[in-house]
Design an enzyme around this catalytic site. Structure first.
Site: not given
Length: 724
Positions: A90-91
């Site tokens: 996700e990051d």
């Protein structure tokens, strides 16, 4: 000590955390597995390099803290690695494929299951829709592997513990989401430890002042209660020891959120909540639990109706215990929970017990089985849910069950939420039984389908091959499975009905041009599909059946050389020669108008109602006058010779206002094989009553017979049929 120890020069927060993690892991993993976790940490730290949390600490501290929570639950090595890496997809630029290459396909799948749907366009969706998509995806991943929810709950717990740096609005939103979704999930999986922590943290964020006031009040009250608690505890211990039953008695401290909820729901003060003294008694086996129950019932008088046996009938999340409320010394109520040590372990850890205690016994397998059964039901619900928000609504219904236990005719036990009906029971047994149910017997007595079930009754569902779900059932059902199954059936049933009607309408128009749909070449059909922006012929037929497209316009396009050209509507008026034959029982896409209630034998006319199909009116209905001015909106319809069924008809009666008049009319209607659906008193004076009666008839001849017989009654002054 471990490899990581050689590389540590400065004791940073993340260094302390990885040391703590390795220490915890060494209690149950071998060195090669710990090395694999360290490799995951090094990979995650490099991926998150330069990223910081709002508190200012390095981002990697968060996933390592999540991994520590799971290590305390003895999560396996892949689960720990997934926790350390749960935010990298996700990051950071790291992909699922890279994770699979670096670690394993299993770890990559777990991380992907926890990862939010970053590809959702948040501009085009509300926050609620985005969050609903995330939760839906998480449940799909959970169905494949329960470790996904373990990682997610540990992730949410650490986020709640470190909310300090967030803006107040974001804090409240996250806390509300935690109370609505994550704490109930922890409860549903039997993980009361995590659930209580999540609830306490969320309550403090949502209502900081209420939390502070309650916390102080509880602290003050605790000291005053100590003497009573010690007296009761001592009395129970003495009696149980005299019976020679090894046990442990502990005073149970109610957590602040539970106290707050009780005050709110029961509208009582803190003094009233704190009036109840709570104790838990732990013993070695089930037999001892029931013997201790007898001992405490002899010691203090039980309060009638306040005993629950969750050992014989466990809760949906597998929770087992005996609960009883007694009237103790000084007139204070005592709440006692009696369970075995193993039941207590399971009550605190739930699904986590599968990992936490696996080395000691395999009884945690039943928790795994219960959780998987619940997830299978959720998977079935999500397949039929229209969108993610509908799925979340269904999920919330399923997350707050208060069970009622009912029996099948063969003695099986079915659990349904309190307030559940016969329909909920039928769907709990099997979706096909729910779809085909027509009636039921409760304790051998016939009852309507909307009857609410009570504890201990025996339910027998009566089914029929011709039966199908009724949209009105959605007003009665309480279980998510029943609601989603009914919606799903109706959605697909309406679609099939619309395609069938669309085909009939189009064929009718083509026949007027001496053509058949099967004789039209595929190229021409594809060209019309392109012009009408449809993907398939079935989609086009469905649109015709729902009244969104006029069948004669589509027929014109299919027969003219220039598919894209304009169509003269005047030509169509001559083309409509043969009327559409209807039976009145086609389903949801041919509707009989309620204003004039046409019945077989009446002259009728059909109107296209976009999105709903065809509405059939009586030819003389006043409401049809306006629509008839638009020739493209109506079509000729006729009743089929073999139309069968019960059709509603409205009668207006002027009757003598005397005792028994209505009963005489009702019995006459019943004798003629008809049924009264509704009676409305329109006007009334001392002598005459004007009533509107809706009754069911087979056709116009049947109605005429009924009207003739009613006219012969001395109490009937005038009778007319209402058609508008």
């Amino acid at each position: 000590m471990w490899k990581i120890a050689d590389t540590l020069e400065l004791e940073l927060p993340q260094d302390k955390l990885i040391r703590r993690l390795c220490t915890t892991l060494s209690g149950y993993l071998d060195q090669s597995q710990i090395d694999a976790c360290i490799h995951a940490y090094e990979f995650g730290a490099a991926a998150h390099s330069g990223q910081f949390r709002k508190s200012g600490e390095a981002y990697i501290c968060h996933p390592v803290s999540v991994a520590i929570s799971l290590a305390e639950m003895r999560m396996d090595v892949n689960g720990i690695m997934a926790a350390i890496l749960h935010d990298v997809i996700e990051d950071t630029p790291v992909t699922k494929k890279e994770l699979a290459t670096q670690f394993s396909e299993e770890v990559a799948e777990l991380v992907d299951g926890v990862t939010k749907l970053t590809q959702i366009d948040s501009k085009s969706k509300s926050h609620a829709e985005t969050q609903a998509e995330n939760v839906r995806k998480m449940f799909l991943a959970m169905a494949k592997d329960l470790r996904v929810i373990m990682v997610k709950l540990a992730d949410r717990l650490h986020n709640m513990q470190t909310l300090g740096a967030m803006p107040p609005e974001a804090k409240r939103r996250i806390a509300r989401e935690t109370l609505d979704i994550y704490a109930p999930i922890a409860n549903r999986l039997g993980m009361s430890n995590i659930r209580h922590k999540l609830e306490a943290l969320s309550f403090e964020v949502m209502y900081p002042r209420r939390h502070a006031v309650l916390k102080n009040a509880v602290k003050k009250a605790r000291g005053n209660r100590r003497k009573i608690v010690d007296t009761i505890e001592s009395s129970i211990k003495t009696r149980v020891e005299q019976a020679g039953l090894p046990s442990e008695v502990v005073g149970r401290e109610k957590d602040i959120y539970s106290i707050y909820k009780k005050m709110l729901n029961k509208k009582i003060s803190l003094e009233d909540v704190f009036d109840v003294y709570a104790f838990r008694i732990f013993c070695d086996n089930v037999d001892s639990c029931y013997r201790i129950l007898g001992i405490v019932h002899n010691l203090y008088k039980p309060i009638p109706g306040r005993f629950k046996d969750y050992i014989a009938l466990p809760k949906a999340n597998g929770y087992q215990s005996l609960h009883t409320i007694l009237m103790g010394p000084y007139g204070v109520p005592i709440e006692i929970q009696i369970r075995t040590h193993e039941m207590h372990r399971m009550a605190e850890s739930g699904i986590a017990a599968h990992w936490l205690y696996k080395s000691e016994d395999d009884k945690s397998e039943k928790f795994q089985a219960r959780a998987n059964e619940w997830l299978r039901d959720l998977l079935e619900i999500q397949k039929s849910a229209g969108d993610s928000l509908e799925f979340i609504d269904n999920l919330k219904v399923d997350l707050f069950p208060q069970e009622v236990f009912v029996f099948t005719p063969k003695g099986g036990i079915i659990k349904i939420p309190r307030g559940g009906t016969v329909i909920d029971f039928a769907y709990a047994v099997h979706t096909d039984i729910g779809n085909a149910c027509v009636s039921a017997r409760i304790d051998k007595q016939l009852v309507p389908l909307q009857t609410k079930l009570e504890n201990g009754v025996t339910v027998e569902v009566i089914t029929a091959s011709w039966a199908r779900p009724n949209p009105l059932w959605l007003n009665y059902v309480v279980t998510a499975k029943a609601r989603s199954s009914i919606r799903n059936y109706l959605k697909h049933f309406k679609q099939k009905e619309a395609i069938s009607l669309g085909r009939r309408l189009l064929e009718k128009e083509l026949q007027a041009m001496q053509l058949h749909l099967e004789n039209i070449d595929d190229e021409r059909i594809q060209a019309v599909l392109k012009v009408t922006s449809m993907h398939s012929l079935d989609e086009l037929l469905e649109d015709i059946g729902l009244g969104n497209k006029m069948p004669f316009l589509i027929a014109k396009r299919l027969t003219q050389d220039n598919v894209n050209g304009a169509i003269k509507l005047d030509d169509n008026l001559q083309a409509q020669k043969s009327p559409l034959i209807i039976k009145g029982t086609e389903g949801m896409v041919i509707n009989l108008a309620k204003c004039c209630r046409p019945i077989p034998g009446d002259p009728i006319i059909g109107f296209f109602n976009p999105g709903k199909g065809i509405v059939v009116h009586h030819y003389e209905c006043r409401n049809s006058t306006e629509v008839r001015k638009k020739p493209t909106n109506w079509l000729d319809v006729e009743w089929s010779q073999d139309a069968v069924g019960d059709f509603p008809a409205d009668l207006r009666l002027e009757i003598l206002n005397r005792r028994g008049s209505l009963a005489t009319i009702a019995s006459t209607i019943s004798e003629l094989d008809s049924n009264i659906e509704n009676v409305t008193v329109v006007d009334q004076d001392e002598r005459v009553s004007i009533d509107q009666i809706t009754l069911t008839v087979r056709d116009r001849v049947h109605l005429a017979q009924i009207m003739r017989r009613l006219k012969e009654l001395s109490v009937v002054l005038k009778i007319t049929r209402t058609k508008a």
